[in-house]
Design an enzyme around this catalytic site. Sequence first.
Site, mmCIF file in Angstrom:
data_model
loop_
_atom_site.group_PDB
_atom_site.id
_atom_site.type_symbol
_atom_site.label_atom_id
_atom_site.label_comp_id
_atom_site.label_asym_id
_atom_site.label_seq_id
_atom_site.Cartn_x
_atom_site.Cartn_y
_atom_site.Cartn_z
ATOM 1 N N HIS A 17 35.653 58.437 35.248
ATOM 2 C CA HIS A 17 34.331 58.690 34.650
ATOM 3 C C HIS A 17 33.416 59.285 35.715
ATOM 4 O O HIS A 17 33.234 58.699 36.775
ATOM 5 C CB HIS A 17 33.722 57.401 34.101
ATOM 6 C CG HIS A 17 34.250 57.036 32.746
ATOM 7 N ND1 HIS A 17 33.464 56.478 31.760
ATOM 8 C CD2 HIS A 17 35.483 57.172 32.213
ATOM 9 C CE1 HIS A 17 34.206 56.283 30.672
ATOM 10 N NE2 HIS A 17 35.440 56.694 30.925
ATOM 11 N N TYR B 166 24.431 51.595 29.547
ATOM 12 C CA TYR B 166 23.704 50.368 29.880
ATOM 13 C C TYR B 166 22.343 50.490 29.208
ATOM 14 O O TYR B 166 21.532 51.332 29.602
ATOM 15 C CB TYR B 166 23.519 50.245 31.393
ATOM 16 C CG TYR B 166 24.793 49.977 32.169
ATOM 17 C CD1 TYR B 166 25.162 48.677 32.496
ATOM 18 C CD2 TYR B 166 25.618 51.018 32.590
ATOM 19 C CE1 TYR B 166 26.322 48.415 33.226
ATOM 20 C CE2 TYR B 166 26.782 50.770 33.323
ATOM 21 C CZ TYR B 166 27.129 49.465 33.629
ATOM 22 O OH TYR B 166 28.272 49.222 34.349
ATOM 23 N N LYS C 148 30.475 45.011 39.867
ATOM 24 C CA LYS C 148 30.829 44.865 41.281
ATOM 25 C C LYS C 148 31.812 43.724 41.599
ATOM 26 O O LYS C 148 32.408 43.709 42.682
ATOM 27 C CB LYS C 148 29.554 44.625 42.108
ATOM 28 C CG LYS C 148 28.679 45.850 42.233
ATOM 29 C CD LYS C 148 29.244 46.824 43.244
ATOM 30 C CE LYS C 148 28.666 48.204 43.129
ATOM 31 N NZ LYS C 148 29.452 49.149 42.351
ATOM 32 N N PRO D 164 27.566 40.744 36.039
ATOM 33 C CA PRO D 164 28.436 41.915 35.829
ATOM 34 C C PRO D 164 27.711 43.248 35.641
ATOM 35 O O PRO D 164 28.351 44.292 35.551
ATOM 36 C CB PRO D 164 29.219 41.542 34.556
ATOM 37 C CG PRO D 164 28.438 40.463 33.905
ATOM 38 C CD PRO D 164 27.660 39.765 34.960
ATOM 39 N N TYR E 265 26.624 52.491 42.669
ATOM 40 C CA TYR E 265 27.536 52.235 41.548
ATOM 41 C C TYR E 265 28.967 52.664 41.882
ATOM 42 O O TYR E 265 29.922 51.940 41.579
ATOM 43 C CB TYR E 265 27.047 52.963 40.279
ATOM 44 C CG TYR E 265 27.736 52.475 39.020
ATOM 45 C CD1 TYR E 265 27.217 51.418 38.275
ATOM 46 C CD2 TYR E 265 28.934 53.062 38.587
ATOM 47 C CE1 TYR E 265 27.857 50.958 37.134
ATOM 48 C CE2 TYR E 265 29.580 52.599 37.452
ATOM 49 C CZ TYR E 265 29.036 51.556 36.728
ATOM 50 O OH TYR E 265 29.681 51.090 35.614
HETATM 51 P P1 RFL Z 1 39.643 35.170 39.714
HETATM 52 O O1 RFL Z 1 39.918 36.358 38.877
HETATM 53 O O2 RFL Z 1 38.733 34.131 39.171
HETATM 54 O O3 RFL Z 1 41.041 34.523 40.086
HETATM 55 C C1 RFL Z 1 41.141 33.251 40.701
HETATM 56 C C2 RFL Z 1 42.475 32.659 40.373
HETATM 57 O O4 RFL Z 1 42.606 31.400 41.016
HETATM 58 C C3 RFL Z 1 43.174 30.457 40.100
HETATM 59 N N1 RFL Z 1 42.720 29.118 40.537
HETATM 60 C C4 RFL Z 1 43.525 28.257 41.185
HETATM 61 N N2 RFL Z 1 44.797 28.331 41.596
HETATM 62 C C5 RFL Z 1 45.312 27.271 42.241
HETATM 63 N N3 RFL Z 1 44.609 26.131 42.503
HETATM 64 C C6 RFL Z 1 43.325 26.003 42.132
HETATM 65 N N4 RFL Z 1 42.634 24.904 42.403
HETATM 66 C C7 RFL Z 1 42.724 27.101 41.432
HETATM 67 N N5 RFL Z 1 41.494 27.327 40.916
HETATM 68 C C8 RFL Z 1 41.517 28.548 40.384
HETATM 69 C C9 RFL Z 1 42.635 30.877 38.746
HETATM 70 O O5 RFL Z 1 43.466 30.421 37.700
HETATM 71 C C10 RFL Z 1 42.645 32.402 38.878
HETATM 72 O O6 RFL Z 1 43.853 32.971 38.437
HETATM 73 O O7 RFL Z 1 39.027 35.600 41.151
HETATM 74 P P2 RFL Z 1 39.333 36.900 42.052
HETATM 75 O O8 RFL Z 1 40.805 37.138 42.194
HETATM 76 O O9 RFL Z 1 38.510 36.735 43.271
HETATM 77 O O10 RFL Z 1 38.792 38.126 41.205
HETATM 78 C C11 RFL Z 1 37.425 38.272 40.906
HETATM 79 C C12 RFL Z 1 37.238 38.996 39.569
HETATM 80 O O11 RFL Z 1 38.038 38.374 38.595
HETATM 81 C C13 RFL Z 1 35.775 39.016 39.114
HETATM 82 O O12 RFL Z 1 34.925 39.270 40.203
HETATM 83 C C14 RFL Z 1 35.495 40.101 38.037
HETATM 84 O O13 RFL Z 1 36.201 39.822 36.862
HETATM 85 C C15 RFL Z 1 33.999 40.203 37.728
HETATM 86 N N6 RFL Z 1 33.688 41.158 36.658
HETATM 87 C C16 RFL Z 1 33.630 42.518 36.915
HETATM 88 N N7 RFL Z 1 33.925 43.003 38.138
HETATM 89 C C17 RFL Z 1 33.935 44.350 38.372
HETATM 90 O O14 RFL Z 1 34.204 44.756 39.505
HETATM 91 N N8 RFL Z 1 33.669 45.280 37.372
HETATM 92 C C18 RFL Z 1 33.359 44.877 36.119
HETATM 93 O O15 RFL Z 1 33.199 45.741 35.259
HETATM 94 C C19 RFL Z 1 33.305 43.454 35.852
HETATM 95 N N9 RFL Z 1 33.035 43.007 34.628
HETATM 96 C C20 RFL Z 1 33.412 40.709 35.373
HETATM 97 C C21 RFL Z 1 33.083 41.654 34.372
HETATM 98 C C22 RFL Z 1 33.479 39.345 35.051
HETATM 99 C C23 RFL Z 1 33.199 38.919 33.769
HETATM 100 N N10 RFL Z 1 33.299 37.521 33.523
HETATM 101 C C24 RFL Z 1 33.968 36.973 32.432
HETATM 102 C C25 RFL Z 1 32.913 36.579 34.560
HETATM 103 C C26 RFL Z 1 32.792 41.254 33.087
HETATM 104 C C27 RFL Z 1 32.829 39.881 32.788
HETATM 105 C C28 RFL Z 1 32.450 39.504 31.383
HETATM 106 C C1 PHB Z 2 33.617 46.185 31.063
HETATM 107 O O1 PHB Z 2 34.076 47.223 30.560
HETATM 108 O O2 PHB Z 2 34.089 45.069 30.809
HETATM 109 C C2 PHB Z 2 32.428 46.292 31.959
HETATM 110 C C3 PHB Z 2 32.018 47.533 32.385
HETATM 111 C C4 PHB Z 2 30.899 47.648 33.196
HETATM 112 C C5 PHB Z 2 30.231 46.495 33.593
HETATM 113 C C6 PHB Z 2 30.667 45.247 33.197
HETATM 114 C C7 PHB Z 2 31.778 45.139 32.357
HETATM 115 O O3 PHB Z 2 29.121 46.627 34.390
#
Ligand code: RFL
Ligand code: PHB
Length: 389
Positions: free
Chosen positions: A72, A200, A296, A292, A384
């Site tokens: 994108h 957004y 990042k 989110p 971004y």
């Molecule tokens: P995770 O993905 O939470 O993985 C951690 C893992 O550790 C396990 N765990 C354990 N294992 C063993 N013993 C324990 N005691 C444990 N406790 C936990 C868990 O089961 C899990 O598998 O962390 P990690 O790897 O640091 O990754 C981080 C990302 O997942 C997170 O920052 C992103 O998803 C955030 N996020 C977004 N980030 C972006 O860069 N771009 C985006 O567009 C974006 N959109 C989002 C998001 C997060 C969202 N939510 C639901 C919080 C959109 C949403 C809605």
């Molecule tokens: C997504 O597609 O899940 C998404 C994209 C951009 C964001 C957060 C989530 O800033």
Amino acid sequence: MKTEVAIIGGGPSGLLLSQILNRAGVATVVLERSSREHVLSRIRAGVLEAGTVTMLREAGIGDRMDREGHPHEGCFLTDDDLMVRINFKDLTGASVMVYGQTEVTRDLYTAQDALGATIVHGVEDVVIQDAYSDAPYVEYTLDGTRMRLDCMYVAGCDGFHGISRKTIPAHIRREFERVYPFGWLGVLSRTRPAHEELIYANSANGFALASMRNQTLSRYYVQVPLTDKVADWSDARFWNKLRSCLPSDVADSMETGPSIEKSIAPLRSFVSEPLRWGRLFLVGDAAHIVPPTGAKGLNLAVSDVHYLHQALIDVLKKGDATGIDAYSERALLRIWKAMRFSWQMTTMLHQFDGEDSFAAQMRKATLRHLSQSETARRDLAENYIGLPF
Ligand code: RFL
Ligand code: PHB
């Protein structure tokens, strides 16, 4: 069992670190609480920064992303019917990749299997012992049996609710937090995306985000009060709310359909310092959370892995500890800049409960300024697409 680096958590940060270390000849064991199916069922991030894309390619997991992901070159910020395009490509020379976190994680599992890496699922009661010594080890329960994993270093990649961060004594940790008074209700649907690029939206009815995974799979979010439950939101209510936040011509032409996933996530900014205690290193959501709005979270996890993997290779292969000594400080410099950007995007685009009429005018003025100033747009674009590592 014995390994060089014990990795707690098999989310994107733990798997990527394991992947890069294995390829460099460093032995790892990943301990993951959930099943692989559960990890792969979580719908999360969708936008990969340019630097993340490069890192994934270098880690040998870029092929499917390059085939199926969508570069994108811009996105939109809107204020009611005003649409401001941020042209990443013209403003910075770079673009982002729309490719779901679920797919990145799937690619990492496939690559780890091909390398014969050790990933243990279903571990319980993980405890990191003697992290502040030369001989740390990790205890955990697997199928009812208490196990011990001796290692040289421990990477805490276990997300916000994990145990790694809490292993660092409270008097050593400094925590910084901002909790926002709303959450995001997210919906995934097999529909054509509302627009070719992400939108957004700031509006009189609150914030919404129109995102996507591909040409037939859309991902949408609207801001909701923290007290709302998923059950409060029928599909019809969701689509009505979403339409009321988007510019009218986008809302009028938008395809709707049944949701295939619906969840509410609270919004929070959080940093725990330092990222290192003895031989334990925190990576990704284990150490920091961003709202989110700036896309990042996953990208920050990847930049932490960028700093840590080389540091671990240097110390394990060459006995050079400069990298591990500098890890916390280097990673935190970039983390705080992403914190600032995510907070600013969140403040610029969301309605806060009980806010005065001045706050809404500030958001409008910021968006008007963005529409008229290339300098303002460049600043947003630069953040971004991702600040340099
Ligand atoms: P995770 O993905 O939470 O993985 C951690 C893992 O550790 C396990 N765990 C354990 N294992 C063993 N013993 C324990 N005691 C444990 N406790 C936990 C868990 O089961 C899990 O598998 O962390 P990690 O790897 O640091 O990754 C981080 C990302 O997942 C997170 O920052 C992103 O998803 C955030 N996020 C977004 N980030 C972006 O860069 N771009 C985006 O567009 C974006 N959109 C989002 C998001 C997060 C969202 N939510 C639901 C919080 C959109 C949403 C809605
Ligand atoms: C997504 O597609 O899940 C998404 C994209 C951009 C964001 C957060 C989530 O800033």
